[in-house]
Write an enzyme that holds these catalytic residues in place. Sequence first.
Site, short mmCIF file in Angstrom:
data_model
loop_
_atom_site.label_atom_id
_atom_site.label_comp_id
_atom_site.label_asym_id
_atom_site.label_seq_id
_atom_site.Cartn_x
_atom_site.Cartn_y
_atom_site.Cartn_z
N ASP A 1 3.23 19.78 3.14
CA ASP A 1 3.89 18.52 3.52
C ASP A 1 3.36 17.96 4.83
O ASP A 1 2.34 18.39 5.35
CB ASP A 1 5.42 18.63 3.50
CG ASP A 1 5.95 19.96 3.97
OD1 ASP A 1 6.84 20.50 3.30
OD2 ASP A 1 5.46 20.49 4.99
N LYS B 1 7.37 14.58 2.91
CA LYS B 1 8.61 13.83 2.85
C LYS B 1 8.77 13.10 4.17
O LYS B 1 8.61 13.69 5.22
CB LYS B 1 9.80 14.78 2.70
CG LYS B 1 9.85 15.46 1.39
CD LYS B 1 11.10 16.29 1.34
CE LYS B 1 10.82 17.62 0.69
NZ LYS B 1 11.64 18.67 1.19
N MET C 1 15.33 17.69 13.83
CA MET C 1 15.59 16.36 13.25
C MET C 1 16.71 15.67 14.04
O MET C 1 17.58 15.01 13.46
CB MET C 1 16.01 16.49 11.77
CG MET C 1 14.90 17.09 10.93
SD MET C 1 15.42 17.55 9.26
CE MET C 1 16.21 19.12 9.52
N1 SAH Z 1 10.61 24.46 9.01
C1 SAH Z 1 10.33 23.75 10.24
C2 SAH Z 1 11.35 22.66 10.50
C3 SAH Z 1 11.34 21.57 9.49
S1 SAH Z 1 12.52 20.30 9.85
C4 SAH Z 1 10.28 24.75 11.40
O1 SAH Z 1 10.63 25.92 11.21
O2 SAH Z 1 9.84 24.36 12.49
C5 SAH Z 1 11.54 19.14 10.72
C6 SAH Z 1 11.95 19.08 12.16
O3 SAH Z 1 11.44 20.20 12.84
C7 SAH Z 1 11.39 17.89 12.92
O4 SAH Z 1 12.20 16.76 12.73
C8 SAH Z 1 11.44 18.37 14.35
O5 SAH Z 1 12.74 18.29 14.87
C9 SAH Z 1 11.12 19.83 14.17
N2 SAH Z 1 9.70 20.12 14.41
C10 SAH Z 1 8.82 20.56 13.52
N3 SAH Z 1 7.62 20.75 14.10
C11 SAH Z 1 7.76 20.42 15.39
C12 SAH Z 1 6.90 20.39 16.53
N4 SAH Z 1 5.61 20.77 16.43
N5 SAH Z 1 7.39 19.99 17.72
C13 SAH Z 1 8.68 19.62 17.84
N6 SAH Z 1 9.54 19.63 16.81
C14 SAH Z 1 9.10 20.02 15.60
#
Ligand code: SAH
Length: 447
Positions: free
Chosen positions: A226, A248, A361
């Site tokens: 994704d 998404k 998020m």
């Molecule tokens: N499975 C992922 C999260 C998915 S939900 C994890 O474990 O990190 C998506 C949210 O994760 C984004 O809206 C943001 O809030 C956060 N996120 C994902 N990657 C990020 C990054 N490199 N820096 C800051 N926030 C991040």
Amino acid sequence: MRHFPIFLDLTGRTALLLGTGQIAERKAEPLRAAGAIIRQREHFHPDDLNGCVVAVGADAPDADLRALSEAAQAKGIPVNVVDKPELCSFITPAVIDRNPISIAISSSGTAPVLARLIRAQIEALIPPAYGRLAAMADRFKADIRARLPDLAQRRRVLEKLLTGAAADLVFAGREDEAAAIFESTLADNAPSGGMVFLVGGGPGSADLLTLRAQRLLGEADIIVHDRLIGEDVLDMARRDADRIYVGKERAHHCVLQEDINDLLINLAREGRKVVRLKGGDPFIFGRGGEEAEALQAAGVAFEVVPGVTAALACAAQARIPLTHREAARSVTFLTGHTKEGKLDVDFAPLVKLGGTIAVYMGIVSLPLLRDGLFAHGLPRETPAMLIERGGTRRQRELRGGLDRLVAEGPGWSRKGPTLVLIGAAIGRGVALRDTLPVFHQDATQPV
Ligand code: SAH
């Protein structure tokens, strides 16, 4: 190629080892591990070579080492003298031992340190479990020969067994299921052998992938990924692997979750090795749980590979201790996702807990978060931080109380994935930040 590589069978054979100090002991170890009988001497006497198949000189006087080298070469016995290439008829490689698999690396004596560095890289790629895989192949050796007399056919089937689901099951410690695949493949009613890996891709930097994720990316037939997956993570994939983007975007999901589930199931049923690559960790706000349930219900074999989740990557790079004995005794991963404009969060216990809150998020719902937390007693001056693209070279940070983040966040954001951190521990991190140089941050990078 300057040297010809061979593997000597030393079981029950005699090796002469000259020297009795530390270096000699280090040389004795692998000889002993290979089953050699070691004849160890302090000084050299030509008779010592009688019946020996190999000779090694370590910490003995120079004259003895030279005499050993000459006498051994005159008799045609391979000889190695530590750190004296001119006295050697063979050199010893850097070795990766995955018994019964061994891998030997040599720089032909030019750069042993480089050979050791290469060894470290290969070590990382070859899990220790490869030894168990070889043992599994050995267990079925007679059966394989009997049932598949044709060499080409035998090779094809073995390749499939050693790179497919059976191998992955061995790596995962599920030897019984692997053996069942060996058996059914040989009995010629093989299941398709497809398998799905729900793999955490970490925050976006290739070097924050786990070794397991890296190996699977190198082996997958197809990668379903994704939006949060960065190019340098995808670069780790096999060149000829297919890629399917099922990203998404918030609010307008471009591929429905049910369609992703069906896609994974169908690809596995075609016999493909599928890596479902997700940002961060697959089981943290990644809907990995739903995919796992769908695979389970469809009877498709799958494994889950954890990844560095955003909160850990952001905090580490911003030098924020998520827990701290004096400032935070818990950390909560919270979703800021709203349903019909409402945030479904029970604020009272969260504020009472008093630990660090990491909101995924959360940028859009930031005003709702602030209002809820303050209404339930969170002190207004509690430190907080927005971290964008955490764990990558493009990490950016905005710190302040929640009031400031609500006011300035929208103008500051460059629309990258952003995490909200709230809690007293953030104050500790900021204190660290002010006294230490930061190496990773490069807020000047264009987005
Ligand atoms: N499975 C992922 C999260 C998915 S939900 C994890 O474990 O990190 C998506 C949210 O994760 C984004 O809206 C943001 O809030 C956060 N996120 C994902 N990657 C990020 C990054 N490199 N820096 C800051 N926030 C991040």
